[in-house]
Every structure is written in structure tokens, then in C-alpha cells.
Design a protein around this motif. Structure first.
Motif, mmCIF file in Angstrom:
data_model
loop_
_atom_site.group_PDB
_atom_site.id
_atom_site.type_symbol
_atom_site.label_atom_id
_atom_site.label_comp_id
_atom_site.label_asym_id
_atom_site.label_seq_id
_atom_site.Cartn_x
_atom_site.Cartn_y
_atom_site.Cartn_z
ATOM 1 N N GLY A 68 0.804 -1.214 0.000
ATOM 2 C CA GLY A 68 0.000 0.000 0.000
ATOM 3 C C GLY A 68 0.832 1.257 0.000
ATOM 4 O O GLY A 68 0.298 2.357 0.043
ATOM 5 N N HIS A 69 2.159 1.125 -0.066
ATOM 6 C CA HIS A 69 3.046 2.291 -0.083
ATOM 7 C C HIS A 69 3.063 2.899 -1.480
ATOM 8 O O HIS A 69 3.193 2.194 -2.479
ATOM 9 C CB HIS A 69 4.460 1.892 0.318
ATOM 10 C CG HIS A 69 4.550 1.420 1.740
ATOM 11 N ND1 HIS A 69 5.729 1.365 2.425
ATOM 12 C CD2 HIS A 69 3.612 0.983 2.608
ATOM 13 C CE1 HIS A 69 5.521 0.911 3.640
ATOM 14 N NE2 HIS A 69 4.240 0.667 3.773
ATOM 15 N N ILE A 70 2.956 4.210 -1.534
ATOM 16 C CA ILE A 70 2.931 4.914 -2.816
ATOM 17 C C ILE A 70 4.358 5.199 -3.263
ATOM 18 O O ILE A 70 5.139 5.799 -2.532
ATOM 19 C CB ILE A 70 2.111 6.211 -2.709
ATOM 20 C CG1 ILE A 70 0.651 5.864 -2.436
ATOM 21 C CG2 ILE A 70 2.246 7.042 -3.985
ATOM 22 C CD1 ILE A 70 -0.238 7.053 -2.194
ATOM 23 N N TRP A 71 4.690 4.760 -4.470
ATOM 24 C CA TRP A 71 5.998 5.020 -5.069
ATOM 25 C C TRP A 71 5.969 6.306 -5.884
ATOM 26 O O TRP A 71 6.961 7.006 -6.000
ATOM 27 C CB TRP A 71 6.393 3.890 -5.999
ATOM 28 C CG TRP A 71 6.745 2.591 -5.361
ATOM 29 C CD1 TRP A 71 6.373 2.145 -4.121
ATOM 30 C CD2 TRP A 71 7.532 1.565 -5.936
ATOM 31 N NE1 TRP A 71 6.884 0.902 -3.912
ATOM 32 C CE2 TRP A 71 7.593 0.524 -5.009
ATOM 33 C CE3 TRP A 71 8.171 1.423 -7.154
ATOM 34 C CZ2 TRP A 71 8.296 -0.656 -5.264
ATOM 35 C CZ3 TRP A 71 8.860 0.258 -7.411
ATOM 36 C CH2 TRP A 71 8.924 -0.766 -6.473
ATOM 37 N N LEU A 72 4.830 6.561 -6.487
ATOM 38 C CA LEU A 72 4.718 7.659 -7.436
ATOM 39 C C LEU A 72 3.268 8.113 -7.437
ATOM 40 O O LEU A 72 2.365 7.288 -7.460
ATOM 41 C CB LEU A 72 5.115 7.120 -8.816
ATOM 42 C CG LEU A 72 5.338 8.037 -9.974
ATOM 43 C CD1 LEU A 72 6.552 8.918 -9.712
ATOM 44 C CD2 LEU A 72 5.584 7.219 -11.227
ATOM 45 N N ASP A 73 3.061 9.411 -7.415
ATOM 46 C CA ASP A 73 1.709 9.960 -7.479
ATOM 47 C C ASP A 73 1.832 11.350 -8.083
ATOM 48 O O ASP A 73 2.008 12.333 -7.372
ATOM 49 C CB ASP A 73 1.092 10.025 -6.078
ATOM 50 C CG ASP A 73 -0.361 10.478 -6.097
ATOM 51 O OD1 ASP A 73 -0.943 10.591 -7.189
ATOM 52 O OD2 ASP A 73 -0.910 10.725 -5.004
ATOM 53 N N ARG A 74 1.791 11.391 -9.415
ATOM 54 C CA ARG A 74 2.001 12.688 -10.055
ATOM 55 C C ARG A 74 1.451 12.716 -11.467
ATOM 56 O O ARG A 74 1.060 11.694 -12.024
ATOM 57 C CB ARG A 74 3.479 13.052 -10.054
ATOM 58 C CG ARG A 74 4.384 12.136 -10.845
ATOM 59 C CD ARG A 74 5.763 12.713 -10.974
ATOM 60 N NE ARG A 74 5.855 13.504 -12.185
ATOM 61 C CZ ARG A 74 6.927 13.524 -12.961
ATOM 62 N NH1 ARG A 74 7.995 12.846 -12.632
ATOM 63 N NH2 ARG A 74 6.943 14.252 -14.043
ATOM 64 N N GLU A 75 1.476 13.905 -12.011
ATOM 65 C CA GLU A 75 1.013 14.135 -13.375
ATOM 66 C C GLU A 75 2.218 14.148 -14.307
ATOM 67 O O GLU A 75 3.274 14.675 -13.959
ATOM 68 C CB GLU A 75 0.295 15.474 -13.423
ATOM 69 C CG GLU A 75 -0.427 15.744 -14.700
ATOM 70 C CD GLU A 75 -1.219 17.048 -14.633
ATOM 71 O OE1 GLU A 75 -0.919 17.945 -15.437
ATOM 72 O OE2 GLU A 75 -2.116 17.142 -13.769
ATOM 73 N N PHE A 76 2.040 13.579 -15.473
ATOM 74 C CA PHE A 76 3.053 13.596 -16.526
ATOM 75 C C PHE A 76 2.458 14.270 -17.747
ATOM 76 O O PHE A 76 1.268 14.112 -18.032
ATOM 77 C CB PHE A 76 3.466 12.161 -16.910
ATOM 78 C CG PHE A 76 4.220 11.442 -15.842
ATOM 79 C CD1 PHE A 76 5.607 11.454 -15.818
ATOM 80 C CD2 PHE A 76 3.546 10.745 -14.850
ATOM 81 C CE1 PHE A 76 6.305 10.788 -14.829
ATOM 82 C CE2 PHE A 76 4.236 10.079 -13.859
ATOM 83 C CZ PHE A 76 5.619 10.097 -13.847
ATOM 84 N N SER A 77 3.286 15.011 -18.482
ATOM 85 C CA SER A 77 2.788 15.637 -19.707
ATOM 86 C C SER A 77 3.934 15.823 -20.695
ATOM 87 O O SER A 77 5.101 15.899 -20.306
ATOM 88 C CB SER A 77 2.129 16.984 -19.409
ATOM 89 O OG SER A 77 3.080 17.894 -18.910
ATOM 90 N N ALA A 78 3.556 15.863 -21.965
ATOM 91 C CA ALA A 78 4.546 16.076 -23.020
ATOM 92 C C ALA A 78 3.845 16.557 -24.281
ATOM 93 O O ALA A 78 2.643 16.375 -24.459
ATOM 94 C CB ALA A 78 5.307 14.793 -23.309
ATOM 95 N N GLN A 79 4.643 17.189 -25.128
ATOM 96 C CA GLN A 79 4.204 17.610 -26.459
ATOM 97 C C GLN A 79 4.794 16.652 -27.477
ATOM 98 O O GLN A 79 5.958 16.260 -27.354
ATOM 99 C CB GLN A 79 4.713 19.029 -26.763
ATOM 100 C CG GLN A 79 4.239 20.091 -25.807
ATOM 101 C CD GLN A 79 2.820 20.518 -26.105
ATOM 102 O OE1 GLN A 79 2.362 20.463 -27.226
ATOM 103 N NE2 GLN A 79 2.121 20.939 -25.072
ATOM 104 N N ALA A 80 4.014 16.282 -28.470
ATOM 105 C CA ALA A 80 4.523 15.437 -29.548
ATOM 106 C C ALA A 80 5.409 16.275 -30.467
ATOM 107 O O ALA A 80 5.173 17.472 -30.643
ATOM 108 C CB ALA A 80 3.368 14.837 -30.351
ATOM 109 N N THR A 81 6.416 15.655 -31.022
ATOM 110 C CA THR A 81 7.260 16.359 -31.993
ATOM 111 C C THR A 81 6.486 16.520 -33.297
ATOM 112 O O THR A 81 5.496 15.832 -33.542
ATOM 113 C CB THR A 81 8.555 15.560 -32.263
ATOM 114 O OG1 THR A 81 8.205 14.310 -32.858
ATOM 115 C CG2 THR A 81 9.336 15.336 -30.981
#
Length: 170
Positions: A68-81
Motif C-alpha cells: 500500500g506504499h505509494i511510489w509515485l503519485d504525479r502528473e506527466f505531460s509532453a508535447q509530440a514532436t
């Protein structure tokens, strides 16, 4: 303004693309894409697409281990080339591949911060959670769970426990 069919296709494609990246990295064992949460996995990724229009991709990802331990909790974003969708470029790499690589690197960084003992604890917790989901009368006393979704192994079965052997064969 996105058609539901397109969003559904994206929701199927994105986990597959991330799975492929994790498998190709050779840092992970079996990587599966499941339609629902599973109690027997050592690490589970749960994501939600925030926005996607072909040029930009944003999603939220949570990685939680069997304890139940959280390793990662975030937003990811990117623009396509600009060339991401040209046939020659698509043969070489997927659109947003750098984003999938970023996720894989963040997961690896989180795993590398854990000791061998903690990784073994995650593995045994996953095994017991799965066994408990199949046979709660036999394995319910091995684990304790909290209201916040944390799991703790209270005791381990014997090394040659026949019930656990049967569960592992399943």
C-alpha cells in the motif's frame, strides 16, 4: 470535443505503450495490463488521462506496491514532436515515447531506493494478499490491513505450506 471511441482507444493504447517500455527496459519482471485492480501484484500502476489531443498528452499516474506504499503519485505531460506521426518516425519510435521513458525512469528510481529486505517484503505481501483473496479462511490471519489501504505481514506460512503451494500453482 473528443469522440468517446477515440478516448476509449487511447485508454487501451497508453497502458500497452507503457507496458512495452517497462518490458523493453529489462528492469522489471512480468508486466501485465489488467482492466481492474488486482490483489496479487507487487506493484500496481493506476492512471487517468487528463487531456490528449494528439499534440499534447497529460495523464496522472499512481504507483502503489502490495504493502500500500505509494511510489509515485504525479502528473506527466509532453508535447509530440512535429514528425511524431510520420510513417518513418513511427517505425522508429512511438509518439510520446520520451514520456513513457520518463515514467519508467521514475519507477526505477523509486525501486532503487528500497532495500532488498523491503523488496522481499513487497513480494511476500503480494503473495499473501493473492492467497487471501482465494482462501480467506486459510490466509486471513497472515495479514493486517488498515483503513488507509496499508498492508502488513503479521506472520509467514511455513516454507512448504501445502495451501500456499496450491495457490502458487494457480
Amino acid at each position: 470535443g473528443i469522440f468517446p471511441e477515440i478516448r476509449e482507444a487511447e485508454a487501451s493504447y497508453l497502458p500497452y505503450a507503457l507496458r512495452r517500455t517497462l518490458v523493453d527496459s529489462n528492469h522489471w519482471g512480468a508486466v501485465r495490463v489488467l482492466p481492474t485492480v488486482s490483489s496479487g501484484t507487487e506493484l500496481q500502476l493506476i492512471g487517468r488521462i487528463i487531456s490528449s489531443n494528439g499534440a499534447e498528452l497529460r495523464f496522472h499516474l499512481e504507483a502503489r506496491d502490495a504493502r500500500g506504499h505509494i511510489w509515485l503519485d504525479r502528473e506527466f505531460s509532453a508535447q509530440a514532436t512535429e514528425t511524431a506521426y510520420q510513417a518513418a518516425e513511427r517505425k522508429r519510435r512511438r509518439p510520446f515515447q520520451d514520456l513513457y521513458n520518463e515514467v519508467a525512469n521514475e519507477l526505477l528510481k523509486a525501486r532503487n531506493q528500497l532495500s532488498a529486505k523491503e523488496l522481499a517484503r513487497i513480494r511476500s505481501t503480494a503473495e499473501l494478499r493473492y492467497a487471501n483473496s482465494l482462501l480467506p479462511d486459510a490466509f486471513g490471519s497472515f495479514l493486517q490491513s488498515s483503513e488507509t489501504g496499508q498492508y502488513q505481514v503479521l506472520r509467514l506460512p511455513a516454507r512448504e505450506d501445502p495451501m500456499l503451494s496450491r495457490v502458487n500453482r494457480i
